[in-house]
Design an enzyme around this catalytic site. Structure first.
Site, mmCIF file in Angstrom:
data_model
loop_
_atom_site.group_PDB
_atom_site.id
_atom_site.type_symbol
_atom_site.label_atom_id
_atom_site.label_comp_id
_atom_site.label_asym_id
_atom_site.label_seq_id
_atom_site.Cartn_x
_atom_site.Cartn_y
_atom_site.Cartn_z
ATOM 1 N N ASP A 277 0.858 -1.165 0.000
ATOM 2 C CA ASP A 277 0.000 0.000 0.000
ATOM 3 C C ASP A 277 0.909 1.234 0.000
ATOM 4 O OD1 ASP A 277 -3.190 0.591 1.683
ATOM 5 O OD2 ASP A 277 -2.119 1.738 0.166
ATOM 6 N N TRP A 278 0.288 2.398 -0.091
ATOM 7 C CA TRP A 278 1.008 3.662 -0.242
ATOM 8 C C TRP A 278 2.025 3.861 0.892
ATOM 9 C CZ3 TRP A 278 0.356 7.574 -3.979
ATOM 10 C CH2 TRP A 278 0.985 8.771 -3.699
#
Ligand code: GLC
Length: 749
Positions: A277-278
């Site tokens: 994820d980011w």
């Protein structure tokens, strides 16, 4: 022996030959470590303090020519230009993947996933996912970070809006539908997109309902509640999996080798991409399990995370880690292989520009067809929670209709969270929908009155005065779009701002008041708000929200939605869900020493699976194919549903199962089947379900799958609280090698 040697030799020759012709293997053999690290790097375009910005180009991110994928760039022309610069400007001409969060539509927005889950309609969800993929791929996108599969039992958690609610069976059905919709007819169609099952796993179990917070739950609950939708998505062919931000029982998901490599790769045989994820790789440092970006890179890669989204930890540290032996080249090559295989499936090696087609983009965006689908999805996602005196549907020729609430004209709110490429100007507000639908003779008055974002009560007096002159008051109340979604948890579940004061004042006028809720989570309405004559749950329904709401409000459509998540009376009851275990002192009201509260009943305001209609339905007692069966057999269940009202309607028939006595405490009910039936007034229909070993199975006290002999009770009705039941007996116990397929029976191909 000689024959075996010859056979082995032939196999080796064949493999080496294929490696000589397989473009992926050929590429891999030529790539430098830096180029491999580039393929495992994804850059983002969001201008954020934590991630790089491609557009500015001023950052020291790896040369674009080696990057494997980018997030947030779309548009046929823009993707073509960037693709051209990478393909023509790089040594090996490896095309980019263009990725984006297409969560509930792209330019045409469909209901937020929690709303669409209220339709209990896998076919609808597959169609909206496919329509979204058609639009997004027409804008040059190859890969969506959807479906979001996080089960949650905590409405304080803002991302509840992105999922399918609290139940793993409904969640699994919609997971499969959305993966299939994103794939469409599959490659080589350019409407085929890569799907991503996220956020693996139990991200929705964040303590306190606070986003990104620790999750700490039993292996039993993990396996019975949070994992099944991911298993179903993998069985349905999900192309990527994204770990959650959270740390699960002390192990951050971005370094959780037992679940990423042991379960996902090892047991489920997942062969797709694992994308962080980011900044998820980098965040292993604040999690306290990595001392540096290099350490974070080592831990994430060795745990199975293959693409590093925007932290650039991989591009900066991977080559040295391989050279100093802390990360094996085999691990890197396997990861790069997964990314190259995805590009191969998309046909990008043959034609890197095949998705970047301006003519297709113009032809396939915001079409009458996608708008019609958005309207259908909006209609089917609405849940009628209350309708005293059958006030609804409203006549279209009322003399004066008052609409209050700032949300009634809030076009951005109609789109909900993760609307990204959506444009509020393309959306129909609730006020517009009402104005378009009533007769020309009806006077529609609009007074904002109050807003979710302000405690200002000055507008209430004008609303009160206008109400005195109205035949009916429609109060549009709830949350703005940014009050749910990522980093949008709320500690309170009430109506924010001065909306409760507004609704109390309106109710004091004695006029009929219809509350239309616009919200991204279950809300706990005050006692006064609950006194409204009628309550429609309309969530955030997307580009056609206003029309869909008006279609139901004025009776062109009979509401059929059922709640995919429990609505608590108060945040103090959370977590509260229908599939609870009974405890030794269940709340019966018989004596004070029971599991309940001094100040509230232990029951919810509205139960999972609840939803009213403008008609009524009656159920026969369930008819069973047998009352005794062996653990290897299946049970057929039939129930006759009759429309006992005056107008046609859809009913979502739900089947729940309870294992009455088992070696471990079992939930009081588990959803194991549902069907939507359309019935004309007076029409009766037999609805059938089949239950098999995977429905009777449980994890015993050693967490081993087994079917245990004993009695079961099944319930069939229009809500999780139905008492329409029948009992049967499984006559023998049997060990299973697994709990069974996660794809619900009704969706298996
Ligand atoms: C966000 C979300 C994730 C999304 C990703 C890319 O932080 O957690 O769901 O896919 O970043 O936008």
């Amino acid at each position: 022996m000689a024959i075996r040697l010859v056979a082995l030799l032939l196999v080796c020759l064949a493999l080496s030959a294929s490696a000589q012709t397989d473009p992926v293997e050929l590429l891999l053999a030529q790539m430098t470590l830096e180029e491999k690290a580039g393929q495992l790097t994804q850059l983002g375009t969001v201008d954020t303090v934590t991630g790089p910005v491609i557009d500015q180009g001023s950052l020291t991110h790896p040369p674009m020519q080696t990057v494997g994928s980018v997030l947030g760039i779309y548009g046929a022309e823009r993707t073509r230009q960037l693709q051209q610069s990478v393909v023509e400007g790089s040594r090996l001409h490896i095309p980019l993947l263009f990725a984006f969060d297409v969560i509930h539509g792209f330019r045409t927005l469909f209901p937020v996933p929690l709303a669409e889950a209220a339709a209990w309609d896998p076919d609808l969800s597959q169609r909206t996912a496919h329509a979204a993929a058609m639009e997004a791929s027409a804008s040059g996108l190859h890969w969506t970070f959807a479906p979001m599969l996080d089960i949650t039992r905590d409405p304080r958690w803002g991302r509840v809006v992105e999922g399918a609610g609290e139940d793993p069976f409904l969640g699994s059905a919609l997971a499969v539908a959305r993966v299939r919709g994103t794939h469409g007819d599959g490659p080589p169609n350019t409407s085929f997109m890569l799907s991503t099952a996220k956020h693996f796993v139990a991200y929705g179990a964040a303590e306190g309902g606070r986003d990104y917070n620790s999750a700490d739950l039993s292996q039993r609950t993990l396996q019975e509640v949070y994992l099944p939708p991911f298993q179903a998505a993998v069985e349905a062919g999900a192309d990527a999996v994204m770990p959650g931000f959270e740390e699960l029982a002390g192990v951050p998901m971005h370094s959780n080798a037992p679940l990423l490599k042991g379960l996902l790769r090892g047991q489920w045989r997942f062969t797709g991409i694992i994308v962080s994820d980011w900044m998820g790789v980098h965040e292993l440092i604040p999690h306290g399990v990595a001392a540096s970006p290099a350490d974070a890179t080592r831990k994430a890669l060795n745990a199975g995370v293959e693409i590093d989204m925007v932290s650039q930890s991989y591009s900066r540290n991977l080559p040295d880690l391989v050279r100093n032996g802390q990360v094996s080249l085999t691990t890197v090559d396997e990861a790069v292989r997964h990314i190259l295989r995805a590009k191969q499936r998309l046909g990008l090696f043959e034609n890197p520009y095949r998705y970047s087609d301006p003519a297709r983009e113009r032809a396939q965006t915001l079409t009458p067809q996608t708008r019609a689908l958005a309207r259908e999805a909006a209609q089917k996602s609405i849940v009628l929670l209350k309708n005293s005196g059958a006030l609804l549907p409203l006549p279209k020729d009322l003399h004066t209709l008052l609409v209050v609430g700032s949300l009634a004209t809030d076009a951005q709110a109609t789109l909900g969270a993760w609307a990204l490429a959506g444009n509020a100007n393309d959306s129909v507000t609730i006020l517009e929908g009402i104005q378009r639908t009533v007769s020309p003779a009806t006077q529609v008055t609009y007074i904002p009155g109050a807003s979710p974002t302000s405690l200002d009560t000055q507008g209430i007096a004008a609303a009160q005065q206008a109400a005195q002159k109205a035949d009916v008051v429609v109060a549009v109340l709830g949350e703005t779009a940014d009050m749910s979604g990522e980093a949008a948890s709320r500690a309170d579940l009430g109506l924010p701002g001065a909306q409760d004061a507004l609704v109390q004042t309106l109710l004091e006028t004695g006029k009929p008041v219809v509350i239309i809720l616009m919200n991204g989570r279950p809300l706990s309405l005050s006692n006064s708000a609950q006194q409204a004559t009628a309550i429609l749950e309309s969530w955030f329904l997307g580009s056609e929200m206003g029309q869909g709401v008006a279609d139901v409000l004025f009776g062109d459509v009979n509401p059929s939605g059922k709640l995919p998540i429990t609505f608590a009376r108060s945040v103090g009851q959370v977590p509260i869900y229908y599939g609870y275990r009974n405890s030794g002192r269940p709340a019966t009201g018989q004596n004070p020493y029971e599991s309940t509260y001094l100040d509230l009943p232990s029951t919810p305001a509205y139960a999972f699976g609840f939803g009213l209609s403008y008609t009524t339905f009656a159920y026969s007692a369930p008819q069973l194919s047998t009352e005794r069966l062996a653990s290897t057999q299946s049970l057929n269940v039939r129930v006759t549903v009759t429309n006992t009202g005056q107008r046609a309607g859809d009913e979502i028939v739900q089947l729940y199962l309870r294992d009455d006595v088992a070696s471990v405490a079992r939930p009081v009910r588990r959803l194991r089947g549902f069907r939507k039936v359309h019935l004309a007034p007076g029409e009766a229909r037999i609805v059938e379900f089949t239950l098999g070993p995977e429905d009777f199975a449980l994890l015993d006290d050693d967490l081993l799958p087994v079917v245990e002999a004993g009695t079961f009770t099944l319930f069939v009705g229009g809500s999780s609280t139905t008492d329409n039941q029948a009992t049967f007996e499984v006559t023998d116990s049997r060990r299973l090698h697994a709990l069974g397929p996660a794809i619900p029976r009704q969706l298996r191909r």
